[in-house]
Design an enzyme around this catalytic site. Structure first.
Site, short mmCIF file in Angstrom:
data_model
loop_
_atom_site.label_atom_id
_atom_site.label_comp_id
_atom_site.label_asym_id
_atom_site.label_seq_id
_atom_site.Cartn_x
_atom_site.Cartn_y
_atom_site.Cartn_z
N LYS A 1 7.66 2.92 -4.30
CA LYS A 1 8.14 4.30 -4.14
C LYS A 1 9.66 4.40 -4.26
O LYS A 1 10.39 3.43 -4.11
CB LYS A 1 7.65 4.86 -2.80
N ARG B 1 -1.65 0.59 1.02
CA ARG B 1 -1.99 1.04 -0.34
C ARG B 1 -0.95 0.49 -1.31
O ARG B 1 0.23 0.81 -1.18
CB ARG B 1 -2.01 2.57 -0.36
#
Ligand code: 8Y7
Length: 289
Positions: free
Chosen positions: A230, A264
């Site tokens: 991210k 995840r």
């Protein structure tokens, strides 16, 4: 509270000694980190994506998260038909051939129902079942659901994220959503929570949420954390998305150490190995030394 979470025909242990790894399988032409690797002209792309799914299972993923809508800011919207075409054949094939829980990353009630009938075990909705009809559809499937916090919508969420206290606002929102779910008939033992790293949050908000992740864990529901590749990791390291493996693994370990039950990730084997180190250090007994 039960000590397992029923995900369709499979179960997850609520207190695993090793956090579960959820592998990301994006079937989108514009997913930011896979650059549309799996979506060229149907059949070949489908095969490549399925092979990737097999590999992630061999590498230790307990769950595969199959998604057909990019939630990246500025991503094109996807029609229902397109999302069905991208996601459902993959849910069906994985469900039939692989020993893994299929999570369907969707906000649409139609996709939730269809995926459930094809063998999905979990619904992962970044809109926290907020779309019209989604709460009811999720309840009817009987699947487990992951409720994620997002401030705003994917198109606008990163423009000016603002909180008085990000941790308490995220926790309050998530608890409120669990109440909606329970009222709609979803079993409380099938609810997972996710603070939604990167969804309407500045770098400082994301860092503080990760520092305080045990506060989300303390709500008493299993927690899923998605940090892989991210932009917050780019913000810390200065690395572009394809160079964020080390940062992603570090973030995964911090989340696991704070008590996240599911991590995840895009990079399954690296994360599993790192989690094994965490487990080994945590579990060594003085009398074995
Ligand atoms: C998350 C997610 C994405 C996350 C959950 C990306 C679909 C963006 N991130 N679902 N989805 N949690 N539950 O960077 O953090 O993978 S998409």
């Amino acid at each position: 509270m039960r000590n397992t979470i029923q995900c369709g025909t499979r179960v997850l242990d609520r207190n695993p000694d090793l956090s579960y790894v959820m592998g990301v399988l994006n079937i989108t032409p514009d997913s930011f980190s896979d650059a549309g690797r799996f979506y060229q002209d149907h059949a070949p792309a489908f095969e490549i994506a399925f092979r990737q799914a097999c590999e992630m299972v061999e590498q230790g993923a307990a769950i595969l998260d199959v998604g057909g809508e990019s939630t990246r800011p500025g991503a094109a919207s996807v029609s229902l038909q397109e999302e069905q075409d991208r996601v459902l054949p993959m849910v069906e094939r994985i469900g039939r051939e692989l020993d893994v829980i299929v999570s369907v990353d969707t906000s649409r009630p139609e996709i939730m129902r269809e995926a459930a009938s094809l063998g999905a075990g979990m619904i992962n909705d970044v809109r926290s079942l907020g779309m019209e009809g989604a709460l009811q559809a999720a309840a009817e499937t009987g699947l487990s659901v992951c409720l994620m916090h997002m401030q705003g919508s994917p198109a606008t969420m990163q423009l000016a994220p603002a909180y008085a206290n990000v941790v308490s606002e995220v926790c309050d929102f998530l608890i409120q959503q669990t109440e909606h779910c329970i009222q709609a008939g979803i079993d409380r033992d099938k609810i997972l929570l996710d603070p939604g790293f990167g969804f309407g949050k500045s770098l400082q908000h994301n860092l503080y949420l990760l520092q305080q992740l045990q506060e989300v864990v303390a709500l008493g529901y299993p927690v899923l954390a998605g940090l892989s590749r991210k932009s917050m990791l780019g913000g810390i390291t200065g690395q572009p998305v394809e160079q964020r493996l080390a940062a992603s693994v570090a973030a995964a370990l911090l989340a696991a150490q704070a008590g996240a039950m599911i991590i995840r990730v895009h990079d399954v084997v690296e994360t599993v190995d790192a989690l094994k180190v965490l487990r080994a250090v945590r579990d060594v007994k003085e009398d074995s030394v």
